[in-house]
Design a protein around this motif. Structure first.
Motif, PDB file in Angstrom:
ATOM      1  N   THR A   4      43.023  27.213  42.292  1.00  0.00           N
ATOM      2  CA  THR A   4      42.253  26.920  41.638  1.00  0.00           C
ATOM      3  C   THR A   4      41.370  29.030  41.560  1.00  0.00           C
ATOM      4  N   ILE A   5      40.726  28.886  40.573  1.00  0.00           N
ATOM      5  CA  ILE A   5      40.341  30.868  39.933  1.00  0.00           C
ATOM      6  C   ILE A   5      38.906  29.898  40.137  1.00  0.00           C
ATOM      7  N   ASP A   9      32.289  36.949  38.348  1.00  0.00           N
ATOM      8  CA  ASP A   9      31.682  37.542  36.721  1.00  0.00           C
ATOM      9  C   ASP A   9      31.561  36.534  36.163  1.00  0.00           C
ATOM     10  N   ALA A  10      31.464  35.219  36.025  1.00  0.00           N
ATOM     11  CA  ALA A  10      31.204  34.275  35.624  1.00  0.00           C
ATOM     12  C   ALA A  10      30.616  32.994  36.559  1.00  0.00           C
ATOM     13  N   ALA A  60      35.606  36.190  31.485  1.00  0.00           N
ATOM     14  CA  ALA A  60      35.999  36.494  32.725  1.00  0.00           C
ATOM     15  C   ALA A  60      36.529  35.827  33.803  1.00  0.00           C
ATOM     16  N   ILE A  61      36.687  34.218  33.520  1.00  0.00           N
ATOM     17  CA  ILE A  61      37.641  33.938  33.904  1.00  0.00           C
ATOM     18  C   ILE A  61      38.772  34.402  33.974  1.00  0.00           C
ATOM     19  N   LEU A  62      39.105  34.527  32.936  1.00  0.00           N
ATOM     20  CA  LEU A  62      40.875  35.217  32.607  1.00  0.00           C
ATOM     21  C   LEU A  62      41.089  35.696  32.948  1.00  0.00           C
ATOM     22  N   ALA A  63      39.987  36.762  32.911  1.00  0.00           N
ATOM     23  CA  ALA A  63      40.373  38.202  33.239  1.00  0.00           C
ATOM     24  C   ALA A  63      40.011  38.064  34.968  1.00  0.00           C
ATOM     25  N   ALA A  64      39.727  37.286  35.538  1.00  0.00           N
ATOM     26  CA  ALA A  64      40.340  37.357  36.729  1.00  0.00           C
ATOM     27  C   ALA A  64      41.973  36.884  37.353  1.00  0.00           C
ATOM     28  N   ALA A 123      44.886  28.213  28.433  1.00  0.00           N
ATOM     29  CA  ALA A 123      45.449  29.288  27.964  1.00  0.00           C
ATOM     30  C   ALA A 123      46.790  29.842  28.879  1.00  0.00           C
ATOM     31  N   VAL A 124      47.853  30.770  28.514  1.00  0.00           N
ATOM     32  CA  VAL A 124      49.354  30.649  29.327  1.00  0.00           C
ATOM     33  C   VAL A 124      48.882  32.128  29.838  1.00  0.00           C
ATOM     34  N   THR A 125      49.150  31.979  31.110  1.00  0.00           N
ATOM     35  CA  THR A 125      49.594  33.693  32.443  1.00  0.00           C
ATOM     36  C   THR A 125      50.371  33.579  32.461  1.00  0.00           C
ATOM     37  N   GLU A 126      51.170  33.700  31.425  1.00  0.00           N
ATOM     38  CA  GLU A 126      52.662  34.821  31.644  1.00  0.00           C
ATOM     39  C   GLU A 126      53.089  36.032  31.006  1.00  0.00           C
TER      40      GLU A 126
END
Length: 126
Positions: A4-5, A9-10, A60-64, A123-126
């Protein structure tokens, strides 16, 4: 393996869900309402302003996870009134001006907390 993330910031989750989850390759956000990170609901704001806040929350969630809106493969948009589509789409296009992700946008009976819009992303994370 699922992880989990969470980021301050969100806005915090307002129920039994995580802001996002990942398996290390894909990241799936929960639907983001037009809530500020402090929990203020922008339900009286224009659809454009609500769209902007939703997408800032997604970013913000993606940036985490060291990802960005450029990594988004797909979004799903829930509008409480499809007649707001043009205003939503204009603001949305400012966030995804090049190589936008795939997208579904649908009218729903109600969006949680009386908001006009909710947006989720993969989203992709790699």
């Amino acid at each position: 393996m699922k992880r989990t993330i969470s980021t301050s910031d969100a806005p915090a989750a307002v129920g039994a869900y995580s802001q996002a989850t990942t398996n290390g390759e894909l990241l799936l956000t929960a639907g983001q309402l037009p809530l500020t990170p402090d929990g203020e609901l922008l339900d009286d704001a224009s659809v454009g302003d609500q769209t902007e806040q939703c997408l800032e929350n997604v970013a913000a969630i993606l940036a985490a996870e060291d990802a960005s809106l450029d990594d988004v493969l797909k979004t799903t948009v829930f509008l409480d009134d499809i007649d707001d589509f043009e205003e939503f789409n204009e603001v949305y296009g400012e966030f995804f001006d090049e190589d936008p992700p795939a997208r579904s946008a649908v009218e729903v009976g109600n969006v949680p907390k009386g908001a006009a819009i909710e947006i989720e992303a993969v989203a992709v994370t790699e």
